[in-house]
Design an enzyme around this catalytic site. Structure first.
Site, short mmCIF file in Angstrom:
data_model
loop_
_atom_site.label_atom_id
_atom_site.label_comp_id
_atom_site.label_asym_id
_atom_site.label_seq_id
_atom_site.Cartn_x
_atom_site.Cartn_y
_atom_site.Cartn_z
N CYS A 6 5.86 2.87 -2.74
CA CYS A 6 6.31 3.11 -1.37
C CYS A 6 7.83 3.05 -1.37
O CYS A 6 8.40 1.99 -1.67
CB CYS A 6 5.73 2.04 -0.46
SG CYS A 6 6.34 2.12 1.23
N CYS A 47 8.94 10.03 -0.14
CA CYS A 47 7.86 9.22 0.43
C CYS A 47 6.62 9.60 -0.35
O CYS A 47 6.35 10.80 -0.54
CB CYS A 47 7.68 9.53 1.92
SG CYS A 47 6.18 8.79 2.63
N1 DGL Z 1 4.42 5.89 1.48
C1 DGL Z 1 5.56 5.30 2.09
C2 DGL Z 1 6.84 5.69 1.35
O1 DGL Z 1 6.81 6.09 0.19
C3 DGL Z 1 5.83 5.41 3.56
C4 DGL Z 1 4.89 5.62 4.62
C5 DGL Z 1 5.10 4.69 5.81
O2 DGL Z 1 5.91 4.98 6.70
O3 DGL Z 1 4.43 3.67 5.82
O4 DGL Z 1 7.90 5.58 1.88
#
Ligand code: DGL
Length: 260
Positions: A73, A186
């Site tokens: 993330c 993301c």
């Molecule tokens: N998957 C997350 C990232 O790589 C973000 C998604 C969220 O806003 O929770 O930033």
């Protein structure tokens, strides 16, 4: 004993990183944790994310005893990696915007970084640009709803092209030279890559760092185990069980490992 790899994200996006690790290490035991009770991280303050993620990772280490943890993330990794490494005695791999390779390969020298509103505001991200833009014009695009749209699509819900296009359109800068490279900053966004390609006003290189992250994980763990694929586990912090459609959609990310 096969190694255990913990892959953590706010939601389902980290599966795009997990699937690359699974390709390199099919015999590992995978525990995927989606902090869906706190999703989306992009809407939380920096202090809230640190206060949420650091103790939660401690609990997950206690519960699952992994050999390595991947913070799949960007919204969290751009904040918590140093703190995790200082607090827990475990190798950690984070996911941060792939600005360096994007700027190295851009031919028009115009690059966009598509991330959550949190990720594009981080000091960490600005420092990556200061250190690695290599003279490129780098545009930061904060998407408010794209991670949620990616989750909806994965769950089999209908997601309108217009809603996706509204989020990605600001990445495309024209006037003289055009943007030719977009960083997927993301882990949710590669879930929608086919739609991005179809909707883009002109072709660009979409940079997904997941294969590079998987290589880093594999380098840290050393020679892969020769075990047969193991049972894999998905944990949702909300405690909600996944729907049958979602379980079916997630299966291929885990390769030959069977979801328990
Ligand atoms: N998957 C997350 C990232 O790589 C973000 C998604 C969220 O806003 O929770 O930033």
């Amino acid at each position: 004993m096969p190694e255990t790899i913990l892959v953590f994200d706010s939601g389902l996006g980290g599966n795009t990183v997990l699937r690359e690790i699974v390709k390199l290490r099919p015999g590992a035991r995978y525990v995927y944790v989606a902090d869906d009770a706190y999703f989306p991280y992009g809407q939380h303050t920096e202090a809230e994310i640190v206060a949420r993620v650091v103790p939660l990772i401690g609990e997950l280490i206690e519960a699952h005893n992994p050999n390595l943890a991947v913070i799949a993330c960007n919204t969290a990794s751009t904040l918590v990696m140093d703190r995790l490494r200082d607090t827990y005695d475990l190798p950690f791999v984070g996911t941060v915007p792939a600005i360096k390779p994007a700027c190295a390969s851009s031919r028009t020298r115009r690059v966009s970084v598509l991330g959550t509103k949190g990720t594009v505001q981080r000091e960490y991200t600005k420092k990556l640009i200061a250190d690695f833009a290599q003279g490129c014009d780098v545009k930061l695009i904060g998407a408010g709803n794209l991670a949620a749209l990616a989750e909806a699509a994965l769950k089999g819900e209908r997601v309108d092209d217009r809603d996706i296009l509204a989020e990605i359109a600001p990445c495309f800068a024209d006037g003289g030279t055009r943007t030719d490279t977009v960083v997927l900053a993301c882990t949710h966004y590669p879930l929608l890559l086919d739609r991005f390609i179809a909707l883009a006003p002109w072709p660009v290189d979409w940079i997904d760092p997941a294969p590079a992250i998987a290589r880093r994980v594999s380098d840290l763990l050393g020679a892969p185990s020769t075990s047969e694929p193991q049972a894999a586990q998905i944990v949702f912090t909300s405690g909600e069980p996944p729907s049958a459609t979602l379980s079916k959609a997630l299966g291929p990310f885990f390769g030959a490992s069977v979801l328990a």
